[in-house]
Design an enzyme around this catalytic site. Structure first.
Site, PDB file in Angstrom:
ATOM      1  N   ASP A 115      56.648  61.713  50.539  1.00 59.04           N
ATOM      2  CA  ASP A 115      55.368  62.599  49.906  1.00 59.04           C
ATOM      3  C   ASP A 115      54.058  62.213  50.635  1.00 59.04           C
ATOM      4  O   ASP A 115      54.364  61.345  51.694  1.00 59.04           O
ATOM      5  CB  ASP A 115      55.133  61.790  48.562  1.00 59.04           C
TER       6      ASP A 115
HETATM    7  C1  BGC Z   1      51.754  64.784  45.647  1.00 60.81           C
HETATM    8  C2  BGC Z   1      52.952  66.107  46.124  1.00 60.81           C
HETATM    9  C3  BGC Z   1      52.487  66.931  46.846  1.00 60.81           C
HETATM   10  C4  BGC Z   1      51.805  66.405  48.076  1.00 60.81           C
HETATM   11  C5  BGC Z   1      51.231  67.819  49.010  1.00 60.81           C
HETATM   12  C6  BGC Z   1      50.928  64.776  46.874  1.00 60.81           C
HETATM   13  O1  BGC Z   1      49.773  63.769  46.667  1.00 60.81           O
HETATM   14  O2  BGC Z   1      52.490  63.827  44.956  1.00 60.81           O
HETATM   15  O3  BGC Z   1      53.604  66.347  45.091  1.00 60.81           O
HETATM   16  O4  BGC Z   1      53.309  67.985  47.030  1.00 60.81           O
HETATM   17  O5  BGC Z   1      50.677  65.648  47.644  1.00 60.81           O
HETATM   18  O6  BGC Z   1      49.995  68.063  48.704  1.00 60.81           O
END
Ligand code: BGC
Length: 731
Positions: free
Chosen positions: A224
C-alpha cells in the site's frame, strides 16, 4: 515474452530498480530491453485518471461503492462493472486498477466499510472474483487489497491486528482465497497494519507461507502507498514492489543482495513477478475508444439493483404526477455518490435525484440543510413544502466528513439536525419516504417511527438519480438485499467496546462471530438482517430436493428448489443457502452463507434454482491441524430470502474420515484419553501392564499417575520415558 531470458540479461541495478515505483503511479519496466513501465490508478468504483503532469483528472464512470455493489447479489452485474471500468482503463492507457477491496467488517464504524463488499466472506469473495474477471477480461490488471487484517482506519499505519489462525482463515483470508482461485488478480496490495506483530508488507507468514505458498499466488505483491516499514525485511519476506515511487536503491539494499541476505533467487522471483505482470497487461495493445454515455447507462443498471427497500408501509410506489415535497440537498447539489479518500474520482456526469423526481411528480423542493447543519429558515421552508404536499421524500445519510478513508466513524447515527428535522416534518405530514445515502450500516431507531418507507440508496455512484426515482415511482421493482446487517444499536455490534482500540494492538476478540454470525449466535434482534430487502411483489420457495441425502466428504450435492412470483408485479428475488454444522468439536457459527442466486420472475412464473455444495462448504479451519476439515455428522441446509427469513431447513449426512479433537498430551486426564479409540487402546495397554485399573478412574492428569506408578513399581527414569513414549505413539 521469455521472462527467464530477460532476467538473465538484466543488470543488478535494473533488477533492483524494479522493486520500487518510478513515481506515484508507475511501476518500472526495463527501458534498455524494451519493457515498458506499468501505469496504475486508483479505483475501485471507477478509475481515477490522473493527468500525467498536473493534479487534474479525466472523467470516468463512477459506479456504486462496494457495499452497494454487493447488495445486488448479482455476479453478472459485478462482472459487467469490472469490464466497463477495465475498458475505461484501456482508453486512458492504464494497466492496473488499484482495487477491489475485500477487507472484513468487524464494526460498522470502520471508515472504509463503504469500499468493502460485505460482512460475509463468501459474498465478498464471489463479488470480488466477478469484478476482477470483468476488469482483467480487458487485459487490465487489478490489485486486490488490503492484504490483510486491515479492518480499521484509525492507527492503520502501525496498529497490530491480533487475530487467531482460524478467524484469519475463515473470515479474513477467504475472500482473498476465493478471488485468487476464481479470478487470479494480477496484483495484490499489502496492507499498512501489522498482523500479529509483524507488518503486512514484511510478514513471512501471510505473504510467504499463506499467499505465495499455500495459495500458490503467482502475481505481484505491491505495498500500500507508504506501507513499507523496512525495505530489506519486506523484500526478504515476499513483497515485490514498494510504492509510491520514486524509491531510492539504497546501499543497504544493494549490500543485502551482494551478501545474499536477500538471495539472488529471491530477487529474481520478484523480478519475474514484475515481468509477468508486464506480459499480462501489455497484451492490451492500443488504447480503445469508449462511450461514456453508454457506460453511464450501465452504471444506472447497477445502481438500480443495488437499492434495498428496508420498509414499506403501503406508501411506495408513489403515484406519478402527485405532489411531492422533496427535502434535502443530498437530492440536489450535495448529492452523495462516493466515499472520501483514494477511491474518490472525477465522475463523468453526476445525476441529481431532484431532476429525476421532478420529471415524474409535482415537486416542491426544499434544500433543508447544508451538509449536517440546518437553520431555522431552511427548516421553515422544508416544513412548508411538506405541509403542502401529498408525500414527503426526505434525503438523509452520512456526510463526507462522517464517512471516509483515513478515519473511523464515531457513531452510526444520522446527523442530529437531520433527525430533528425529520421529527418536525412528521408533525406536519406523516407520509414520509426516507432515502438513505450512506456506505455502511446505520442506527435507524430514530428514523423508522417517522418514516412509512425507507429506501437504502447507499453511495450509489454518479448515475443514481434516475434509478432512485424509478424505484420510488415503481418503474423498477427493488431487488437489492443488505450486504451487511443493520443492528438495532451500536452497543449490539460484534466489536463494540473493542474498536478501534487504544494503543498499538487491536485484538479480534469476537473471533469468527462478526456480522450475522454474531447476531445469530447471541440471538440478538436486529434492525434489518443480512440478506434482507423488500420487493413490490412476493415470492414463494418450494421445499428443496437433494440429489443425495448422505454424501462422502469429497462428494458434491445438488440442492434444487422452485421459486415462484406469487405477487402482482414482475421482480427479482435473491435466494440464499446457508449451512449449519449441527455438532462440531470446535464452535461454529449458527449458519454460514454458501450459495445465493438472483432470480428474475414474471407474474406467476416459476423457475428452478440449483445450487451445488462441495467439501469446502462443510469444512472449517482447524488450527492444530493447519487446514480445513470436514467433520462427520448431520448438517442443515437452510434456505431463505434473508439470513432471518428462512423458508426451509433440510438435513444432510456428511461422512468424513477427518477427526477433529485435541492433540492429547499427558496433561489430559484418563477420562479424556478414553474418549478416543486409539488413545483408549494405549491407556488400556498400560492398565494391562500394571494391573492398576482403579487408578485410572480419577480426573487428575495422566502424568501425575505415571509418577505415582514410577514410585510404587520402582520404575527407572528410562522405563518411565519408554512408557510415556508408548502412550504418545501416533495412530
Ligand atoms: C490506500 C489504497 C490506495 C493507495 C493509493 C492508500 O492510502 O489505502 O487503497 O490504493 O493509497 O492511492
Amino acid at each position: 515474452m521469455d521472462i527467464k531470458k530477460i532476467i538473465s540479461q538484466m543488470t543488478l541495478e535494473e533488477k533492483l530498480s524494479m522493486l520500487g515505483g518510478r513515481d506515484g503511479w508507475h511501476f518500472y519496466g526495463v527501458e534498455r530491453l524494451g519493457i515498458p513501465d506499468v501505469r496504475v490508478c486508483d479505483g475501485p468504483h471507477g478509475v481515477r485518471v490522473h493527468r500525467e503532469k498536473a493534479e487534474e483528472y479525466d472523467p470516468a464512470t463512477n459506479f456504486p461503492t462496494a457495499s452497494a455493489l454487493a447488495s445486488t447479489f448479482n455476479e453478472d452485474l459485478l462482472r459487467l462493472t469490472g469490464e466497463t471500468i477495465g475498458k475505461e482503463c484501456r482508453h486512458y492507457g492504464i494497466q492496473v486498477l488499484l482495487g477491489p477491496g475485500v477487507n472484513g467488517k468487524r464494526s460498522p464504524l470502520a471508515g472504509r466499510n463503504f469500499e468493502y463488499y460485505s460482512e460475509d466472506p463468501y459474498l465478498s469473495g464471489k463479488m470480488a472474483a466477478a469484478f476482477i474477471n470483468g476488469v482483467q477480461s480487458q487485459k487490465v490488471g487489478t490489485s486486490l487489497k488490503h492484504y490483510i487484517a486491515n479492518e480499521q482506519e484509525n492507527s492503520r499505519l502501525f496498529i497490530s491486528s491480533k487475530v487467531d489462525e482460524r478467524t484469519l482463515h475463515e473470515l479474513y483470508l477467504t475472500p482473498f482465497e476465493m478471488a485468487i482461485k476464481e479470478a487470479n488478480p494480477w496484483t495484490i496490495m499489502g496492507s499498512y497494519n501489522r498482523i500479529n506483530g509483524v507488518y503486512g508488507c514484511e510478514n513471512e507468514h501471510t505473504l510467504m507461507n499463506i499467499l505465495k505458498g499455500q495459495l500458490k499466488y503467482d502475481g505481484l505483491v505491491v505495498s500500500d502507498w507508504g506501507a513499507v516499514n523496512d525495505k530489506i525485511e519486506s523484500h526478504k519476506h515476499g513483497l515485490d514492489i514498494q510504492m509510491p515511487g520514486p524509491v531510492e536503491i539504497t546501499e543497504r539494499l544493494r549490500q543485502a543482495v551482494l551478501s545474499s541476505e536477500i538471495t539472488m533467487a529471491n530477487l529474481d522471483d520478484h523480478v519475474e513477478r514484475c515481468l509477468r505482470l508486464n506480459e499480462r497487461v501489455f497484451k492490451q495493445g492500443q488504447t480503445i475508444d469508449i462511450d461514456l454515455d453508454k457506460n453511464h447507462k450501465i452504471a444506472q443498471e447497477v445502481a438500480r439493483e443495488s437499492i434495498v427497500l428496508l420498509k414499506n408501509d403501503k406508501i411506495l410506489p408513489l403515484k406519478k404526477n402527485s405532489k411531492v415535497a422533496l427535502i434535502g440537498r443530498f437530492a440536489d447539489d450535495q448529492v452523495r455518490y462516493n466515499g472520501g479518500g483514494s477511491s474518490w474520482m472525477k465522475a463523468y456526469k453526476i445525476e441529481r435525484p431532484l431532476e429525476a423526481i421532478s420529471s415524474r411528480a409535482k415537486v416542491i423542493y426544499a434544500a433543508a440543510y447544508d451538509q449536517e447543519k440546518t437553520t431555522p429558515k431552511l427548516t421553515q421552508a422544508a416544513l412548508s413544502a411538506a405541509a403542502n404536499s401529498k408525500t414527503v421524500v426526505f434525503f438523509t445519510g452520512t456526510t463526507a466528513s462522517m464517512e471516509s478513508e483515513g478515519f473511523d466513524r464515531s457513531s452510526i447515527n444520522l446527523p442530529k439536525q437531520h433527525l430533528e428535522l425529520l421529527k418536525k416534518i412528521h408533525k406536519v405530514n406523516p407520509n414520509i419516504v426516507v432515502v438513505l445515502n450512506n456506505g455502511a450500516a446505520l442506527d435507524l431507531r430514530e428514523v423508522l417511527p417517522y418514516a412509512k418507507a425507507v429506501v437504502e440508496a447507499w453511495l450509489l455512484g454518479s448515475a443514481a438519480g434516475e434509478p432512485i426515482a424509478e424505484i420510488l415511482f415503481g418503474e423498477v421493482n427493488p431487488s437489492g438485499k443488505l450486504s451487511e446487517t443493520f443492528p438495532l444499536q451500536l452497543e449490539h455490534t460484534p466489536a463494540y467496546g473493542n474498536f478501534p482500540g487504544l494503543g498499538d494492538e487491536i485484538v479480534y476478540t469476537e473471533g469468527l462471530l462478526t456480522g450475522y454470525r454474531h447476531y445469530d449466535f447471541r440471538k440478538l434482534e436486529v434492525m434489518a438482517p443480512f440478506g434482507f430487502g423488500l420487493s413490490y411483489t412476493s415470492f414463494k420457495l418450494s421445499k428443496p430436493r437433494l440429489s443425495k441425502t448422505v454424501i462422502e466428504h469429497d462428494e458434491t450435492v445438488d440442492i434444487r428448489f422452485d421459486v415462484t412470483n406469487i405477487g402482482k408485479r414482475e421482480g427479482s428475488e435473491v435466494v440464499q443457502l446457508y449451512v449449519k454444522d449441527k455438532v462440531s468439536y470446535l464452535l461454529r457459527p449458527e449458519k454460514e452463507l454458501r450459495g445465493f442466486k438472483k432470480v428474475h420472475l414474471k407474474v406467476g412464473e416459476t423457475k428452478t434454482v440449483t445450487m451445488t455444495l462441495g467439501q469446502r462448504d462443510f469444512a472449517y479451519y482447524v488450527p492444530h491441524l493447519g487446514r480445513f476439515v470436514v467433520e462427520s455428522g448431520e448438517f442443515d441446509l437452510i434456505i431463505g430470502t434473508s439470513s432471518r427469513d428462512i423458508t426451509s431447513i433440510t438435513p444432510i449426512q456428511v461422512n468424513s474420515p477427518d477427526k477433529v479433537r485435541p492433540h492429547l498430551t499427558l496433561e489430559y486426564p484418563y477420562t479424556q484419553w478414553i474418549r478416543y479409540p486409539h488413545e483408549k487402546t494405549q491407556v488400556e495397554k498400560l492398565i494391562e501392564m500394571t494391573h492398576k485399573p482403579q487408578w485410572w478412574e480419577a480426573e487428575p492428569p495422566l502424568s501425575r499417575w505415571l509418577n505415582n506408578l514410577k514410585h510404587e513399581l520402582n520404575w527407572s527414569e528410562e522405563k518411565l520415558s519408554e512408557i510415556k513414549k508408548m502412550l504418545m505413539e501416533e495412530e
